[in-house]
Design a protein around this motif. Structure first.
Motif, mmCIF file in Angstrom:
data_model
loop_
_atom_site.group_PDB
_atom_site.id
_atom_site.type_symbol
_atom_site.label_atom_id
_atom_site.label_comp_id
_atom_site.label_asym_id
_atom_site.label_seq_id
_atom_site.Cartn_x
_atom_site.Cartn_y
_atom_site.Cartn_z
ATOM 1 N N LEU A 96 0.802 -1.219 0.000
ATOM 2 C CA LEU A 96 0.000 0.000 0.000
ATOM 3 C C LEU A 96 0.835 1.269 0.000
ATOM 4 N N ALA A 97 2.112 1.155 0.302
ATOM 5 C CA ALA A 97 2.962 2.334 0.415
ATOM 6 C C ALA A 97 3.009 3.101 -0.901
ATOM 7 N N GLY A 98 2.681 4.382 -0.828
ATOM 8 C CA GLY A 98 2.742 5.238 -1.999
ATOM 9 C C GLY A 98 1.554 5.131 -2.931
ATOM 10 N N LYS A 99 0.608 4.277 -2.645
ATOM 11 C CA LYS A 99 -0.561 4.122 -3.500
ATOM 12 C C LYS A 99 -1.596 5.196 -3.186
ATOM 13 N N ARG A 100 -2.351 5.573 -4.209
ATOM 14 C CA ARG A 100 -3.408 6.566 -4.047
ATOM 15 C C ARG A 100 -4.756 5.843 -4.016
ATOM 16 N N ILE A 101 -5.470 5.987 -2.909
ATOM 17 C CA ILE A 101 -6.745 5.296 -2.717
ATOM 18 C C ILE A 101 -7.838 6.330 -2.456
ATOM 19 N N THR A 102 -8.932 6.194 -3.191
ATOM 20 C CA THR A 102 -10.085 7.072 -2.981
ATOM 21 C C THR A 102 -11.183 6.295 -2.274
ATOM 22 N N ILE A 103 -11.791 6.919 -1.290
ATOM 23 C CA ILE A 103 -12.867 6.279 -0.532
ATOM 24 C C ILE A 103 -14.141 7.081 -0.685
ATOM 25 N N TRP A 104 -15.167 6.425 -1.186
ATOM 26 C CA TRP A 104 -16.497 7.019 -1.250
ATOM 27 C C TRP A 104 -17.206 6.741 0.062
ATOM 28 N N GLY A 105 -17.368 7.757 0.873
ATOM 29 C CA GLY A 105 -18.103 7.613 2.123
ATOM 30 C C GLY A 105 -17.258 7.902 3.347
ATOM 31 N N ALA A 106 -17.815 8.701 4.255
ATOM 32 C CA ALA A 106 -17.173 8.974 5.538
ATOM 33 C C ALA A 106 -18.135 8.721 6.696
ATOM 34 N N SER A 107 -19.418 8.983 6.494
ATOM 35 C CA SER A 107 -20.409 8.751 7.547
ATOM 36 C C SER A 107 -20.603 7.255 7.776
ATOM 37 N N PHE A 108 -21.126 6.896 8.952
ATOM 38 C CA PHE A 108 -21.281 5.475 9.247
ATOM 39 C C PHE A 108 -22.444 4.854 8.494
ATOM 40 N N LYS A 109 -23.344 5.694 7.988
ATOM 41 C CA LYS A 109 -24.433 5.236 7.141
ATOM 42 C C LYS A 109 -24.865 6.415 6.270
ATOM 43 N N PRO A 110 -25.606 6.185 5.183
ATOM 44 C CA PRO A 110 -26.010 7.304 4.327
ATOM 45 C C PRO A 110 -27.045 8.202 4.992
ATOM 46 N N ARG A 111 -27.197 9.392 4.422
ATOM 47 C CA ARG A 111 -28.181 10.386 4.848
ATOM 48 C C ARG A 111 -27.932 10.906 6.260
ATOM 49 N N THR A 112 -26.666 11.016 6.628
ATOM 50 C CA THR A 112 -26.298 11.601 7.913
ATOM 51 C C THR A 112 -24.877 12.120 7.822
ATOM 52 N N ASP A 113 -24.531 13.068 8.710
ATOM 53 C CA ASP A 113 -23.145 13.519 8.784
ATOM 54 C C ASP A 113 -22.442 12.910 9.994
ATOM 55 N N ASP A 114 -23.062 11.898 10.599
ATOM 56 C CA ASP A 114 -22.549 11.244 11.804
ATOM 57 C C ASP A 114 -21.394 10.320 11.436
ATOM 58 N N ASP A 117 -17.757 6.019 15.129
ATOM 59 C CA ASP A 117 -17.412 4.619 14.842
ATOM 60 C C ASP A 117 -17.704 4.284 13.378
ATOM 61 N N SER A 118 -17.328 5.183 12.490
ATOM 62 C CA SER A 118 -17.569 4.976 11.068
ATOM 63 C C SER A 118 -16.654 3.889 10.519
ATOM 64 N N PRO A 119 -17.213 2.810 9.967
ATOM 65 C CA PRO A 119 -16.364 1.789 9.346
ATOM 66 C C PRO A 119 -15.520 2.354 8.210
ATOM 67 N N ALA A 120 -16.112 3.272 7.431
ATOM 68 C CA ALA A 120 -15.387 3.847 6.292
ATOM 69 C C ALA A 120 -14.140 4.597 6.754
ATOM 70 N N LEU A 121 -14.273 5.410 7.800
ATOM 71 C CA LEU A 121 -13.128 6.176 8.279
ATOM 72 C C LEU A 121 -12.120 5.286 8.998
ATOM 73 N N ALA A 122 -12.594 4.224 9.632
ATOM 74 C CA ALA A 122 -11.664 3.280 10.261
ATOM 75 C C ALA A 122 -10.769 2.633 9.207
ATOM 76 N N VAL A 123 -11.366 2.255 8.084
ATOM 77 C CA VAL A 123 -10.589 1.673 6.987
ATOM 78 C C VAL A 123 -9.653 2.724 6.390
ATOM 79 N N ALA A 124 -10.176 3.933 6.185
ATOM 80 C CA ALA A 124 -9.354 5.005 5.620
ATOM 81 C C ALA A 124 -8.122 5.274 6.482
ATOM 82 N N GLN A 125 -8.318 5.328 7.779
ATOM 83 C CA GLN A 125 -7.203 5.595 8.685
ATOM 84 C C GLN A 125 -6.169 4.475 8.638
#
Length: 219
Positions: A96-114, A117-125
């Protein structure tokens, strides 16, 4: 949700398609189809905390063995996040070193800014910690995500976000992501690889547009 995600692990090992199996199981009215979609698992500020609180209280009462199933639910849920990181690594040749990865989604579910414990952000981090350059996009949750994960990159537009990306991960099932111009998207990305972490993208449509699609529990 954790049951079908556990079944997805078995399907991956056997080469089966978990979506077909989930559809078959859903014909049983005692099970039904709601929630029988494999994916990245649940997050938010309530359910994960409540499960752990329930287990803790059962332990205080000396009845913790009765809730072994909930410990496994929690473990499966966390394992889904680890599996997503593994899939990203597999798609990028193991490094993964040096690779560029795009993630669609930051909220823990759609239709919220919450983002609690977002799975998407946990993976991103985790991908960031392993050396990838991670760009996140989300219709509502970017302001909150920037505050808690300032080391990640953020772009408002989902097509612009994939500029020169080596891999796209679909991690929050916002409905607008199912209506993106896939040819415009492909023209921006460095490669045509996408991992559908929510199982809501139309894999056939994406493949016809030139994308290589990978999803949890599918061959």
């Amino acid at each position: 949700m954790s049951f079908i995600n556990a079944i997805a692990e078995v399907c991956e090992a056997s080469g089966a398609d978990v979506t077909t199996l989930a559809d078959i199981l859903g014909h049983d009215t005692r099970i039904g189809r709601r929630g029988m979609r494999p994916g990245l698992g649940f997050g938010g500020g309530c359910l994960p905390k409540d499960i752990r609180g329930f287990m803790a209280r059962a332990g205080e009462l000396g009845a913790d063995r009765a809730l072994t199933i909930l410990r496994e639910v929690d473990a499966i849920n966390n394992r889904c996040r680890e599996r997503m990181v593994d899939l990203a690594r597999e798609q990028l040749g193991g490094n993964l070193a040096g690779k560029r990865i795009t993630i669609w989604g930051a909220s823990f579910k759609p239709r919220t800014d919450d983002i609690r414990d977002s799975p998407a952000l946990a993976v991103a981090q985790k991908l960031h910690d392993l050396g990838a350059t991670v760009t996140v996009t989300d219709p509502q949750a970017l302001d909150n995500a920037r505050k808690t994960h300032p080391e990640l990159d953020y772009v408002d537009d989902p097509i612009t976000a994939v500029q020169e990306a080596d891999l796209l991960l679909h991690l929050t099932e916002w409905p607008q992501y199912s209506h993106i111009d896939l040819h415009r998207l492909l023209a921006r990305a460095a490669t045509s690889r996408v991992v559908d972490g929510r199982g809501t993208l139309n894999a056939r449509t994406w493949r016809e547009a030139g994308w290589t699609v990978r999803a949890l529990g599918r061959p």
